[in-house]
Design an enzyme around this catalytic site. Structure first.
Site, PDB file in Angstrom:
ATOM      1  N   ASP A 210       0.828  -1.197   0.000  1.00 27.53           N
ATOM      2  CA  ASP A 210       0.000   0.000   0.000  1.00 27.53           C
ATOM      3  C   ASP A 210       0.871   1.259   0.000  1.00 27.53           C
ATOM      4  O   ASP A 210       1.886   1.313   0.702  1.00 27.53           O
ATOM      5  CB  ASP A 210      -0.838  -0.056   1.294  1.00 27.53           C
ATOM      6  CG  ASP A 210      -1.998   0.895   1.299  1.00 27.53           C
ATOM      7  OD1 ASP A 210      -2.874   0.737   0.445  1.00 27.53           O
ATOM      8  OD2 ASP A 210      -2.049   1.757   2.184  1.00 27.53           O
ATOM      9  N   GLU A 269       1.809  -0.189  -4.786  1.00 25.32           N
ATOM     10  CA  GLU A 269       0.773   0.772  -5.198  1.00 25.32           C
ATOM     11  C   GLU A 269       1.372   2.159  -5.035  1.00 25.32           C
ATOM     12  O   GLU A 269       1.537   2.643  -3.914  1.00 25.32           O
ATOM     13  CB  GLU A 269      -0.468   0.665  -4.297  1.00 25.32           C
ATOM     14  CG  GLU A 269      -1.544   1.652  -4.711  1.00 25.32           C
ATOM     15  CD  GLU A 269      -2.308   2.302  -3.557  1.00 25.32           C
ATOM     16  OE1 GLU A 269      -3.418   2.743  -3.761  1.00 25.32           O
ATOM     17  OE2 GLU A 269      -1.754   2.399  -2.425  1.00 25.32           O
ATOM     18  N   ASP A 330     -10.661   1.701  -4.941  1.00 27.61           N
ATOM     19  CA  ASP A 330     -10.576   3.139  -4.673  1.00 27.61           C
ATOM     20  C   ASP A 330     -11.169   3.999  -5.781  1.00 27.61           C
ATOM     21  O   ASP A 330     -11.308   5.214  -5.600  1.00 27.61           O
ATOM     22  CB  ASP A 330      -9.100   3.563  -4.512  1.00 27.61           C
ATOM     23  CG  ASP A 330      -8.460   2.998  -3.263  1.00 27.61           C
ATOM     24  OD1 ASP A 330      -9.173   2.826  -2.253  1.00 27.61           O
ATOM     25  OD2 ASP A 330      -7.240   2.714  -3.301  1.00 27.61           O
TER      26      ASP A 330
HETATM   27  C1  GLC Z   1      -4.333   2.917  -0.456  1.00 30.22           C
HETATM   28  C2  GLC Z   1      -5.542   2.005  -0.438  1.00 30.22           C
HETATM   29  C3  GLC Z   1      -6.715   2.769   0.063  1.00 30.22           C
HETATM   30  C4  GLC Z   1      -6.419   3.225   1.472  1.00 30.22           C
HETATM   31  C5  GLC Z   1      -5.137   4.040   1.522  1.00 30.22           C
HETATM   32  C6  GLC Z   1      -4.646   4.209   2.923  1.00 30.22           C
HETATM   33  O1  GLC Z   1      -4.441   3.916  -1.389  1.00 30.22           O
HETATM   34  O2  GLC Z   1      -5.756   1.474  -1.723  1.00 30.22           O
HETATM   35  O3  GLC Z   1      -7.896   1.997   0.047  1.00 30.22           O
HETATM   36  O4  GLC Z   1      -7.480   4.004   1.950  1.00 30.22           O
HETATM   37  O5  GLC Z   1      -4.090   3.421   0.818  1.00 30.22           O
HETATM   38  O6  GLC Z   1      -4.134   3.023   3.429  1.00 30.22           O
END
Ligand code: GLC
Length: 542
Positions: A210, A269, A330
């Site tokens: 993440d 990500e 998201d």
């Molecule tokens: C990432 C996740 C999202 C989450 C954020 C904070 O972007 O995909 O769903 O709210 O991180 O952890």
């Protein structure tokens, strides 16, 4: 079924399915999806035959113990399964049964921050002299009690929370209930290594990391430069609260650790990804993969998609490995991003694109049946971002509504009261119905995926666009030593003639797959005629 490119690692070869566990399938009637629900539907994902989706791996959005302020992205124990989803033994069984079906399992690690209820944070905030004080980002107030700088949180409001008990601020990139870890502290890194080893030893095949480029923040906590934007967060160029140089050494360490367990993978990500960042963060001694989300923000026109694809191809080069997604938990669902009468036709064109590009495709649950954003009335909004910004932004609940399995009670998702409203379209749009309909989006996905599995060119071939300035559709080649695949996509509701900018390497084409069986590759010359929203995939042996 012949499998192509056995020599490629699984994470390059396969399609990876994102499960949002709360909304996938509920096995105990409490209204929330769980591990038992996933277990019960593994055959849907891959039973070894083209009757299934043919997935090579599943990624589970967080299933760790969490108070769920951000629905699992706020972890209070990285080594435990949240009771909402089941227990460790359930996860072991899921891993075992997924492996039996040839599917890998990837867990989602949110390591930029923990929950404020994680014992690490509880200890850290207990006193200024706590041995874990430095595990998080604590700072004194500036004169007049002002926060240390102007950094904003992604979910709105300033990114600093005052803690009256110890009279300091702590930093949170997301909610105040998600304090950021201090990655410069070696003990933190040691603990995170232990977490990764714990799961790798249990047999998981990798991790989705993440906000992987946000781990470090500027040492001096300098203010970000200004730019124009809608929300306060958007009015900053995030040069000091993301993408810090220390990341590369962390990625190198993680890569070494993960590769030490053999055939595993980490996919990052990125926050504010760009092709250039993907090049910087992925490859040998770095992350295996990082998402490119650029396709998600394209308007529905072929030029926009082509530009995004070529930018990625150019930045990564032939040795780099792209990683695309058209949706996730998201962002608005594809059918809602490109709505209207032809939305399902567009969903098929988009599916063909995703599954014939070079790189690893990720597929978010529900996209394979052409799910729309679900209506979530104001009083039922759960997502913190939705609560804060409604009605300007309804939040992320609409893309997280339960997967409709059938037109039966609870859409076959639950026998209880679903945690988010079930999309009322479930009576006509559900997995069971689409399974039976050879013209459904789901049947099209299945055919594409199984064709992809059998094609060397689609697995590992090069990518070459055939039209410099596409206006009505895309045409491109995927070429391997054994075969060439030609993909032609009409984005619009009128028939079109795609004029190619170069001669094709051969004129011997066989129609392999598309939306209009029976239309054949005889139309291939310097131009290609396509019917409205036609997908046409041709193959030629070399
Ligand atoms: C990432 C996740 C999202 C989450 C954020 C904070 O972007 O995909 O769903 O709210 O991180 O952890």
């Amino acid at each position: 079924m012949v499998e192509a490119s056995e020599s490629l690692p699984w994470w390059k070869r396969g399609v990876i399915y994102q499960i949002y566990p709360r909304s996938f399938a509920d096995s105990n009637g409490d209204g929330s999806g769980d591990l038992g629900g996933i277990l019960a539907h593994l055959d849907y994902l891959n039973d070894g035959t083209p009757a299934s989706l043919g997935m090579d791996a599943i990624w589970l959005s967080p299933i760790f113990a969490s108070p769920a302020y951000d629905f699992g992205y706020d972890v209070s124990n990285y080594n435990a399964v949240d009771p909402l989803f089941g227990c460790l033994a359930d996860l072991d069984e899921l891993i075992r049964q997924a492996h039996q079906r040839g599917m890998r399992v990837i867990l989602d690690l949110a390591l930029n921050h923990t929950s404020h209820l994680h014992p690490w944070f509880e200890e850290s905030r207990a006193s200024r002299t706590s041995p874990k004080r430095d595990w998080y980002l604590w700072q004194d107030a500036r004169p007049q009690g002002a926060p240390p700088n102007r950094w904003q949180s992604v979910f709105g409001g300033r990114a600093w929370q005052w803690d009256p008990a110890t009279s300091q601020f702590y930093y949170h990139m997301f909610l105040p209930q998600q304090p950021d870890l201090n990655w410069r502290n070696p003990e933190v890194r040691e603990e995170i290594e232990k977490v990764m080893r714990f799961w790798l030893e249990r047999g998981v095949d990798g991790f989705r990391l993440d906000v992987v480029n946000a781990y470090f923040k500027d040492r001096q906590f300098r203010d970000n430069p200004f730019r124009w934007g809608l929300r306060a967060y958007d009015r900053q160029v995030h040069v000091y609260d993301a993408d810090q140089p220390e990341l590369l050494s962390v990625y190198a360490g993680m890569r070494k650790l993960v590769d030490g367990y053999g055939d595993r993978m980490v996919v990052g990500e990125p926050l504010f990804g760009s092709p250039e960042k993907l090049r910087r963060y992925c490859g040998e001694g770095r992350l295996h993969l990082a998402f490119n989300f650029d396709l998600i923000s394209c308007g529905w026109n072929p030029l926009a998609f082509q530009r995004a694809i070529l930018a990625c191809e150019q930045a990564l080069g032939p040795e780099g490995w792209p990683c695309y997604a058209l949706g996730n938990h998201d962002v608005a669902r594809l059918v809602s991003r490109y709505p209207g009468r032809y939305a399902l036709e567009r969903a098929k064109v988009a599916a063909a694109l995703l599954l014939t590009l070079r790189g690893t495709p990720f597929l978010y649950q529900g996209e394979e049946i052409g799910m729309k954003n679900g209506p979530v009335p104001r009083g039922k909004i759960l997502d913190p971002a939705g609560k804060r910004y409604w009605p300007l932004y309804p939040g992320r609940d609409p893309m997280r509504t339960p997967l409709p399995w059938s037109d039966g009670p609870g859409a076959g998702f639950t026998s209880g009261d679903p945690w988010l409203p079930i999309n009322p379209e479930f009576r006509s749009l559900n997995v069971a119905r689409e399974m039976e309909d050879p013209h459904s989006v789901l049947s099209f996905y299945r055919r594409l995926i199984w064709f992809r599995r059998s094609s060397k060119a689609l697995n590992s071939g090069s990518f070459r666009s055939l039209i410099k300035n596409p206006s009505s559709g895309l045409a491109y080649l995927r070429e391997s030593e054994e075969e060439t695949v030609l993909v032609a996509l009409n984005f619009y509701r009128h028939p079109t003639q795609l004029v190619l900018d170069e001669d094709l390497p051969t004129s011997q084409w066989e129609w392999r797959l598309g939306t209009h069986p029976g239309c054949s590759g005889q139309r291939v010359g310097k131009s290609l005629r396509l019917l409205p929203h036609e997908v046409c995939i041709l193959q030629s042996a070399r």
